[in-house]
Motif scaffolding. Sequence first.
Motif, PDB file in Angstrom:
ATOM      1  N   ARG A 215       0.829  -1.201   0.000  1.00 46.86           N
ATOM      2  CA  ARG A 215       0.000   0.000   0.000  1.00 46.86           C
ATOM      3  C   ARG A 215       0.866   1.254   0.000  1.00 46.86           C
ATOM      4  O   ARG A 215       0.612   2.208  -0.730  1.00 46.86           O
ATOM      5  CB  ARG A 215      -0.881   0.039   1.255  1.00 46.86           C
ATOM      6  N   GLU A 218       2.293   1.876  -3.422  1.00 49.56           N
ATOM      7  CA  GLU A 218       1.305   2.381  -4.376  1.00 49.56           C
ATOM      8  C   GLU A 218       0.889   3.804  -4.037  1.00 49.56           C
ATOM      9  O   GLU A 218       0.705   4.639  -4.923  1.00 49.56           O
ATOM     10  CB  GLU A 218       0.070   1.469  -4.390  1.00 49.56           C
ATOM     11  N   LEU A 219       0.744   4.079  -2.731  1.00 53.19           N
ATOM     12  CA  LEU A 219       0.345   5.426  -2.335  1.00 53.19           C
ATOM     13  C   LEU A 219       1.408   6.439  -2.738  1.00 53.19           C
ATOM     14  O   LEU A 219       1.093   7.538  -3.216  1.00 53.19           O
ATOM     15  CB  LEU A 219       0.087   5.491  -0.827  1.00 53.19           C
ATOM     16  N   THR A 221       3.456   6.277  -5.229  1.00 53.73           N
ATOM     17  CA  THR A 221       3.344   6.516  -6.671  1.00 53.73           C
ATOM     18  C   THR A 221       2.156   7.420  -6.972  1.00 53.73           C
ATOM     19  O   THR A 221       2.258   8.372  -7.754  1.00 53.73           O
ATOM     20  CB  THR A 221       3.172   5.181  -7.424  1.00 53.73           C
ATOM     21  N   ALA A 222       1.024   7.121  -6.329  1.00 49.14           N
ATOM     22  CA  ALA A 222      -0.176   7.928  -6.584  1.00 49.14           C
ATOM     23  C   ALA A 222       0.060   9.387  -6.180  1.00 49.14           C
ATOM     24  O   ALA A 222      -0.390  10.308  -6.857  1.00 49.14           O
ATOM     25  CB  ALA A 222      -1.366   7.352  -5.829  1.00 49.14           C
ATOM     26  N   MET A 223       0.790   9.596  -5.074  1.00 46.78           N
ATOM     27  CA  MET A 223       1.063  10.967  -4.632  1.00 46.78           C
ATOM     28  C   MET A 223       1.978  11.686  -5.617  1.00 46.78           C
ATOM     29  O   MET A 223       1.780  12.860  -5.917  1.00 46.78           O
ATOM     30  CB  MET A 223       1.681  10.966  -3.227  1.00 46.78           C
ATOM     31  N   GLU A 224       2.954  10.955  -6.113  1.00 51.62           N
ATOM     32  CA  GLU A 224       3.836  11.546  -7.129  1.00 51.62           C
ATOM     33  C   GLU A 224       3.045  11.939  -8.366  1.00 51.62           C
ATOM     34  O   GLU A 224       3.261  12.999  -8.946  1.00 51.62           O
ATOM     35  CB  GLU A 224       4.898  10.530  -7.544  1.00 51.62           C
ATOM     36  N   CYS A 225       2.139  11.047  -8.756  1.00 52.50           N
ATOM     37  CA  CYS A 225       1.330  11.327  -9.940  1.00 52.50           C
ATOM     38  C   CYS A 225       0.483  12.575  -9.739  1.00 52.50           C
ATOM     39  O   CYS A 225       0.058  13.201 -10.702  1.00 52.50           O
ATOM     40  CB  CYS A 225       0.406  10.158 -10.247  1.00 52.50           C
ATOM     41  N   ARG A 226       0.189  12.880  -8.467  1.00 51.66           N
ATOM     42  CA  ARG A 226      -0.605  14.073  -8.214  1.00 51.66           C
ATOM     43  C   ARG A 226       0.315  15.233  -7.820  1.00 51.66           C
ATOM     44  O   ARG A 226      -0.085  16.124  -7.075  1.00 51.66           O
ATOM     45  CB  ARG A 226      -1.668  13.785  -7.165  1.00 51.66           C
ATOM     46  N   CYS A 227       1.502  15.175  -8.365  1.00 52.38           N
ATOM     47  CA  CYS A 227       2.433  16.306  -8.284  1.00 52.38           C
ATOM     48  C   CYS A 227       2.937  16.610  -6.879  1.00 52.38           C
ATOM     49  O   CYS A 227       3.353  17.739  -6.592  1.00 52.38           O
ATOM     50  CB  CYS A 227       1.816  17.579  -8.881  1.00 52.38           C
ATOM     51  N   TYR A 228       2.902  15.636  -5.987  1.00 55.93           N
ATOM     52  CA  TYR A 228       3.455  15.890  -4.659  1.00 55.93           C
ATOM     53  C   TYR A 228       4.969  15.995  -4.755  1.00 55.93           C
ATOM     54  O   TYR A 228       5.620  15.127  -5.320  1.00 55.93           O
ATOM     55  CB  TYR A 228       3.064  14.773  -3.689  1.00 55.93           C
ATOM     56  N   HIS A 229       5.509  17.079  -4.206  1.00 57.25           N
ATOM     57  CA  HIS A 229       6.962  17.227  -4.211  1.00 57.25           C
ATOM     58  C   HIS A 229       7.408  17.921  -2.943  1.00 57.25           C
ATOM     59  O   HIS A 229       8.165  18.875  -2.957  1.00 57.25           O
ATOM     60  CB  HIS A 229       7.427  17.985  -5.462  1.00 57.25           C
ATOM     61  N   ARG A 234       3.514  24.672  -1.423  1.00 55.17           N
ATOM     62  CA  ARG A 234       2.165  24.115  -1.288  1.00 55.17           C
ATOM     63  C   ARG A 234       1.203  25.177  -0.806  1.00 55.17           C
ATOM     64  O   ARG A 234       1.530  26.011   0.027  1.00 55.17           O
ATOM     65  CB  ARG A 234       2.173  22.970  -0.271  1.00 55.17           C
TER      66      ARG A 234
ATOM     67  N   ASN B  96      -5.555   2.796  -2.018  1.00 55.29           N
ATOM     68  CA  ASN B  96      -4.141   3.143  -1.970  1.00 55.29           C
ATOM     69  C   ASN B  96      -3.806   4.409  -2.741  1.00 55.29           C
ATOM     70  O   ASN B  96      -2.650   4.686  -3.009  1.00 55.29           O
ATOM     71  CB  ASN B  96      -3.299   1.988  -2.505  1.00 55.29           C
ATOM     72  N   GLU B 112      -3.242  21.656  -4.355  1.00 49.81           N
ATOM     73  CA  GLU B 112      -2.414  22.176  -3.261  1.00 49.81           C
ATOM     74  C   GLU B 112      -0.942  21.993  -3.586  1.00 49.81           C
ATOM     75  O   GLU B 112      -0.121  22.888  -3.375  1.00 49.81           O
ATOM     76  CB  GLU B 112      -2.741  21.448  -1.947  1.00 49.81           C
TER      77      GLU B 112
END
Lengths: 268, 286
Positions: A215, A218-219, A221-229, A234, B96, B112
């Motif tokens: 998990r 995968e999380l 990766t999903a956060m990266e895909c949503r531009c988390y840096h 922010r 996830n 954000e």
Amino acid sequence: MLKDITLGQYFPGNTVAHKLDPRTKILLVVLYIVALFTAKSLLTYGIMALCLAVCVRISRVGIRQLVRGLKPVLFIIIFTGVLNLLFTPGETELFSWGFLHVTGEGLRNAVFMVLRIMLLIMGTFLMTYTTSPISLTDGLERLLNGLKRFHVPVHELAMMMSIALRFIPTLIEETDKIMSAQKARGADFESGNLIQKAKALIPILVPLFISAFRRADELATAMECRCYHGGEGRTKLHVLRYESRDYVALTIGVLVVAAVAVLRRLGL
Amino acid sequence: MSTMIETRDLRFAYPAEEQEQPVYALKGVDLRIEKGSFVVVLGHNGSGKSTLAKTMNAVLLPAGGKVYVEGLDTLDERLLLEIRQRVGMVFQNPDNQIVANVVEEDVAFAPENLGVPTEEIRRRVDEALKAVGMSGFVTHAPHLLSGGQKQRIAIAGVIAMEPACVVLDEATAMLDPVGRQEVLSTIHRLNREKGITVVLITHHMNEAEEADRVIVMDAGQVAMDGTPQEVFSCVDRLCSMGLTVPDTVDLLDRLQKDGVQVPLDAITVEACADAIAAAFSAAPEN
Ligand SMILES: Nc1ncnc2c1ncn2[C@@H]1O[C@H](COP(=O)(O)OP(=O)(O)O)[C@@H](O)[C@H]1O
Ligand SMILES: [Mg+2]
């Protein structure tokens, strides 16, 4: 059975207690804890209990829910109480039995200690009951923002905390599922001595950990895909802002601590 | 039409164990995905679909060849955020990919991160939730929603970036038929009404029915590429790659093998029924 865990539970509402800025509430809890540890007499404990009662009344959180929060720590409360009762040295002996002596001081200490723990727990629970986890972590992040200068990873810690809170229900649900699956294969979690019970937990913990790591992967990766840096640059959907009610609440908090401290100086 | 995503001789290998030859998960993929199109990617497990998807928004970088997103090279580190903002990605397990424990906070996560001003975030969150038909769930806790609803929240979280393209990697695989239908109609609507390019990776052949284009992956390469009619009429070829065809095409194929003159390109149930009716009325003595 795992569903009963109240950790970080939040009861939505629309009262002043809910609307206060999370930073205010965190600071109030800190003040409350300071006051609790300053309190030394029945009078000051009474004041603290009264403060809590007023806050509970304002927040419209049920007393029953608040008391239910005490259940997991009941053992600790009783243990502390008994320890203080039996092992406090003092002059006024109430009665003795073998090597056990119950003194007046011991009784007093036990009562105060138990009161202190109970008030402490109920106070903190009142905060978590009236503050959504997300605004709580948000508040913490903002309060500790200054520590960034000393290279404390404040944003990362807050993000970790909010993700942990987010995954508590998911992992609890998963644990329940794994337990049912193991039970269906004849696993027995109830009988046997402590070591056997601990061993029976291994078939639960191993799949739980493996799944938690998957998990996490995968999380991420999903956060990266949503531009988390990271926390840099922010913005926020909800920006925290102190209102006049926050100043009023904080003033009252400071006054209570001051009052308790003065009473203690006066020996009350 | 202009190009949304282009891959040129794209190769990718996952890091291998020591002293072993790296195994290429993608072995030279050349694709050009048109803006506004609805593309379905099929292929059995391990054929490289997920790997291909992840190269489309620079989560994985090509080991050989290039990937361009609206002309932007994914190998250029400075363009990373811009590329990820343009190509949103939705994964299989909704649990996830949901970050927050309030729906609106989760949808707000991407804007954000992009540093969008607060009022604008509010507008985008409301709009994204409306676009996926979840406006009534702003302050709900995601873990209490159904699978289909969670997946729609995940889609909203991506839509809030205002991407030009959404890639869904088996996003319907864990859902029940109702949830799957919710998600499918949502993405079809986004494609139609907002002109968002959709790349839908799936195991369910019938999800390819309404696609503009079907790409079949096999062993890290594009094996077939064409309209659903073109691809599904190659029944034997698909079966040899371990894939099934939609039930309708399967039925037509069996009829054809029994000597009935039916075309294989009637994929929807209605078209299939018409084709069979036409075949039998043309040759009533059969
Ligand atoms: N994280 C990874 N590490 C090593 N090999 C991987 C990894 N992910 C996928 N692979 C390998 O890459 C190939 C393609 O996988 P993938 O793109 O996930 O296929 P699909 O999504 O079509 O099932 C497979 O052979 C798989 O074993
Ligand atoms: Mg895959």
